[in-house]
Design a protein around this motif. Structure first.
Motif, PDB file in Angstrom:
ATOM      1  N   ASP A  16       0.875  -1.229  -0.073  1.00  0.00           N
ATOM      2  CA  ASP A  16      -0.052   0.033  -0.078  1.00  0.00           C
ATOM      3  C   ASP A  16       0.966   1.328  -0.044  1.00  0.00           C
ATOM      4  OD1 ASP A  16      -1.685   2.155   0.680  1.00  0.00           O
ATOM      5  OD2 ASP A  16      -2.987   1.119   1.921  1.00  0.00           O
ATOM      6  N   LEU A  18       0.201   4.465   0.083  1.00  0.00           N
ATOM      7  CA  LEU A  18       0.053   5.318   1.319  1.00  0.00           C
ATOM      8  C   LEU A  18       0.558   4.963   2.602  1.00  0.00           C
ATOM      9  CD1 LEU A  18      -1.567   7.708   2.534  1.00  0.00           C
ATOM     10  CD2 LEU A  18      -3.578   6.592   2.349  1.00  0.00           C
ATOM     11  N   LEU A  19       0.118   3.589   2.981  1.00  0.00           N
ATOM     12  CA  LEU A  19       0.544   3.007   4.229  1.00  0.00           C
ATOM     13  C   LEU A  19       2.385   3.091   4.189  1.00  0.00           C
ATOM     14  CD1 LEU A  19      -0.438   1.817   6.689  1.00  0.00           C
ATOM     15  CD2 LEU A  19      -0.096  -0.392   5.737  1.00  0.00           C
ATOM     16  N   LEU A 109      -3.222   9.025   9.769  1.00  0.00           N
ATOM     17  CA  LEU A 109      -3.027   8.039   8.638  1.00  0.00           C
ATOM     18  C   LEU A 109      -4.034   7.260   8.373  1.00  0.00           C
ATOM     19  CD1 LEU A 109      -0.961   7.287   6.384  1.00  0.00           C
ATOM     20  CD2 LEU A 109       0.076   5.823   7.958  1.00  0.00           C
ATOM     21  N   VAL A 110      -4.386   6.722   9.513  1.00  0.00           N
ATOM     22  CA  VAL A 110      -5.540   5.724   9.471  1.00  0.00           C
ATOM     23  C   VAL A 110      -6.948   6.512   9.025  1.00  0.00           C
ATOM     24  CG1 VAL A 110      -7.489   4.446  10.830  1.00  0.00           C
ATOM     25  CG2 VAL A 110      -4.949   4.172  11.453  1.00  0.00           C
ATOM     26  N   ARG A 113      -6.361   6.723   5.170  1.00  0.00           N
ATOM     27  CA  ARG A 113      -6.608   5.513   4.486  1.00  0.00           C
ATOM     28  C   ARG A 113      -8.152   5.285   4.434  1.00  0.00           C
ATOM     29  NH1 ARG A 113      -7.410   1.758   1.898  1.00  0.00           N
ATOM     30  NH2 ARG A 113      -6.167  -0.042   1.687  1.00  0.00           N
ATOM     31  N   GLY A 117      -8.728   6.025   0.477  1.00  0.00           N
ATOM     32  CA  GLY A 117      -7.927   4.812  -0.144  1.00  0.00           C
ATOM     33  C   GLY A 117      -6.648   4.888   0.000  1.00  0.00           C
ATOM     34  N   ARG A 118      -5.933   4.490  -1.089  1.00  0.00           N
ATOM     35  CA  ARG A 118      -4.541   4.187  -1.157  1.00  0.00           C
ATOM     36  C   ARG A 118      -3.714   4.909  -2.205  1.00  0.00           C
ATOM     37  NH1 ARG A 118      -3.789  -2.141  -1.435  1.00  0.00           N
ATOM     38  NH2 ARG A 118      -2.216  -1.558  -2.835  1.00  0.00           N
TER      39      ARG A 118
END
Length: 598
Positions: A16, A18-19, A109-110, A113, A117-118
């Motif tokens: 991911d 973004l993650l 961040l959560v 997301r 999304g990503r």
């Protein structure tokens, strides 16, 4: 069908962006913040709160009290823990601030997301949140951080729980969301804005693709999940008013427009892109002045970003920027109302609008989310949106910009002058114990509280030293922590004895030298003496009694008599009656010798 399943499997196995990128950025932020905050020190309100804990202990008077318009039960609990042994080290406070910031950053961040999304481009607004210099006053000052960071944690918790409850019709997520509101209210009354922020996110972000009235209707149908928040706020507001009361201040109408423009264009917008790129005008928590040219360039850049988002996303972008504008309007209005007496400073102090930064991040992400206008958007915009490298490049540029500004203002952020003043005072007092030091007010860069003198400051940090002792040598510290002999200004009592060459020969029962009238402010009594032997001089001013041993010969002796009034009586023990002479008694305001007085 198999191809579709295979594609989904490949996406699930892919990292991911973004993650992964978000966690890397959070790790970098933690390192940067550690460098900044570990060099900071207890300052201003920190010292005041710790002093209050030392005075009242863990009592209702300490926990539930008004402080500068705030009700800070949660921060007071933290100060109670730190106050058991504060010391000069800022490490416990620094570790707490780092832990709070790490929690807030991960929760945001959560949230991103969950809502967007990503997409790797979400990293760009996230970078703004992580590294903007606007957040640094709250990152390096415990008092500010104990308000701002728990509020952000509360907001993100409310959004995570509230959005999941809205999507899944889940009471468990709704309960978590309500816990976020309760926690925020415990630390900062500004958490009353969390519920409106949740509703706005549901209407303007979660339901961004839905027509206005339909989105409002859908959110209204979920009122049971919002009700706990409303009940918490409804119970909190009268409680807050019963402790703090209402503000009677109102800004000057002519200052509202100018200070609002200064807040938005000179501080907020440059700060969001890493400014102000200068240290000019920075003063403790007051932001540096980016200058007219930079402010105009940044405003144009922001206007272009907003215009592009509306061109690409139309109504979705409009709703997103309405979320940002609405929250900022409330934030700035609160500054105008609650800090009306010092708007010239508050307008450039980012502490008052730090809570708006996450909302700006959410609005920016929302403005570029959702389907593009296929009829007008060039094909390259779609290809660019799916690539991580350009997003990483923009994020890196923002990091460099922010770190450059942070390096320029690091001394102000770490309150170096305050820490240096306290350490210099301790070093000087330990090196010159023979000098009696008058406990004056520290300079304003240490504390602005008029009841918080140097004695209280050192006691608060666990380094008490003796002050205001009667002595033959008395001094006071100037604004640079230089210990200077004192002179007496504005005397309220001056008297000389009747005997030429002696003044008053002290009889066995003592001698009255005059009367000290009622007077407010610091006061020192001084007289000369002549003694054939070492004696103990006993002074009485009204009901106050002080003693000091002086050597044989001639000299001067001084006593701090602040707040005392009545007859001045002196006697001596250790020499025959009538052999000790005193003369030239003066009571006045002490001032560092060699400096101009008022």
């Amino acid at each position: 069908m198999r191809d579709g399943v295979a594609t989904e499997d490949r996406r699930a196995r892919q990292a991911d962006p973004l993650l992964v990128g978000g966690l890397v950025l959070v790790a970098l932020q933690t390192v940067v913040r550690a460098v900044l905050v570990l060099g900071s020190s207890l300052w201003q309100d920190d010292l005041f709160h710790l002093s209050m804990f030392q005075r009242w202990g863990l009592s209702r008077e300490f926990l539930v009290r008004e402080h500068n318009g705030h009700l800070e039960i949660g921060p007071n609990l933290v100060y109670a823990v730190l106050g058991s042994d504060p010391g000069l080290s800022f490490v416990p406070a620094a570790l707490l601030l780092l832990a709070l910031q790490l929690t807030a950053s991960c929760l945001l961040l959560v949230v991103l997301r969950l809502l967007f999304g990503r997409s790797p481009w979400v990293l760009v607004p996230f970078t703004v949140y992580l590294f903007t210099p606007l957040a640094l006053p709250s990152a390096t000052w415990l008092a500010a951080g104990l308000e701002a960071l728990p509020l952000q944690i509360a907001l993100f918790t409310v959004l995570i729980g509230g959005v999941r409850a809205y999507r899944e019709r889940s009471w468990r997520w709704a309960a978590l969301s309500a816990v976020g509101t309760a926690t925020g209210l415990l630390f900062w009354e500004k958490a009353v804005l969390v519920l409106p922020a949740l509703v706005a996110v549901l209407v303007l972000v979660e339901e961004a693709g839905t027509p206005w009235w339909e989105s409002l209707r859908r959110v209204a149908r979920s009122w049971p999940y919002l009700l706990p928040h409303a009940l918490l706020v409804a119970g909190y507001v009268p409680f807050y008013l019963s402790v703090v009361g209402r503000s009677e201040l109102a800004p000057e109408p002519g200052a509202v427009l100018s200070t609002t423009a200064e807040t938005v264009f000179s501080m907020l917008l440059p700060g969001l892109v890493g400014g102000p790129w200068t240290a000019e005008g920075a003063d403790d928590t007051v932001a540096a002045d980016a200058g007219t040219v930079r402010a105009v360039l940044v405003a144009v850049l922001v206007a272009v970003v907003v215009a592009v988002s509306i061109w690409l996303r139309r109504g979705r972008a409009v709703k997103a920027w309405l979320l940002v504008a609405g929250y900022l309007a409330v934030d700035i209005a609160l500054v105008q109302l609650t800090r009306a007496s010092d708007l010239a400073i508050a307008a450039r102090d980012p502490r008052y609008i730090t809570d708006a930064i996450p909302v700006v991040v959410l609005g920016c992400c929302a403005a570029f989310s959702g389907p593009r206008r296929a009829s007008t958007a060039p094909a390259w915009t779609g290809r660019l949106a799916g690539r991580a490298l350009p997003a990483v490049a923009v994020s890196a540029l923002l990091v460099v910009s922010s770190l450059g500004s942070s390096a320029l203002i690091v001394d102000e952020l770490q309150h170096t002058r305050a820490a240096t003043f306290v350490s210099d005072v301790l070093e000087t007092m330990d090196a010159r114990p023979e000098v009696s030091v008058v406990s004056t007010l520290p300079p304003v860069h240490v504390t602005i509280f008029e009841s918080f003198d140097l004695d209280a400051t050192l006691r608060t940090v666990g380094e008490p030293r003796p002050f205001d002792r009667p002595a033959t040598e008395m001094g006071m510290f100037d604004q640079d922590a230089v210990l200077r002999p004192i002179t007496l200004l504005e005397p309220i009592l001056e008297a000389s004895g009747p005997v030429p060459g002696c003044g008053w020969p002290l009889p066995a029962g003592g001698q009255v030298l005059g009367d000290v009238p009622i007077w407010f402010g610091l006061q020192v009594l001084r007289f000369g003496y002549d003694s054939p032997a070492e004696v103990t001089v006993h002074l009485a001013v009204g009901d106050d009694r002080q003693d000091v041993t002086v050597p044989a010969g001639t000299g001067r002796v001084m006593f701090v008599v602040t707040g005392q009034q009545g007859p001045v009586a002196v006697r001596a023990s250790g020499a025959p009656a009538g052999t000790v002479c005193v003369d030239d008694v003066v009571v006045g305001t002490p001032w560092p010798e060699g400096l101009s007085g008022n």
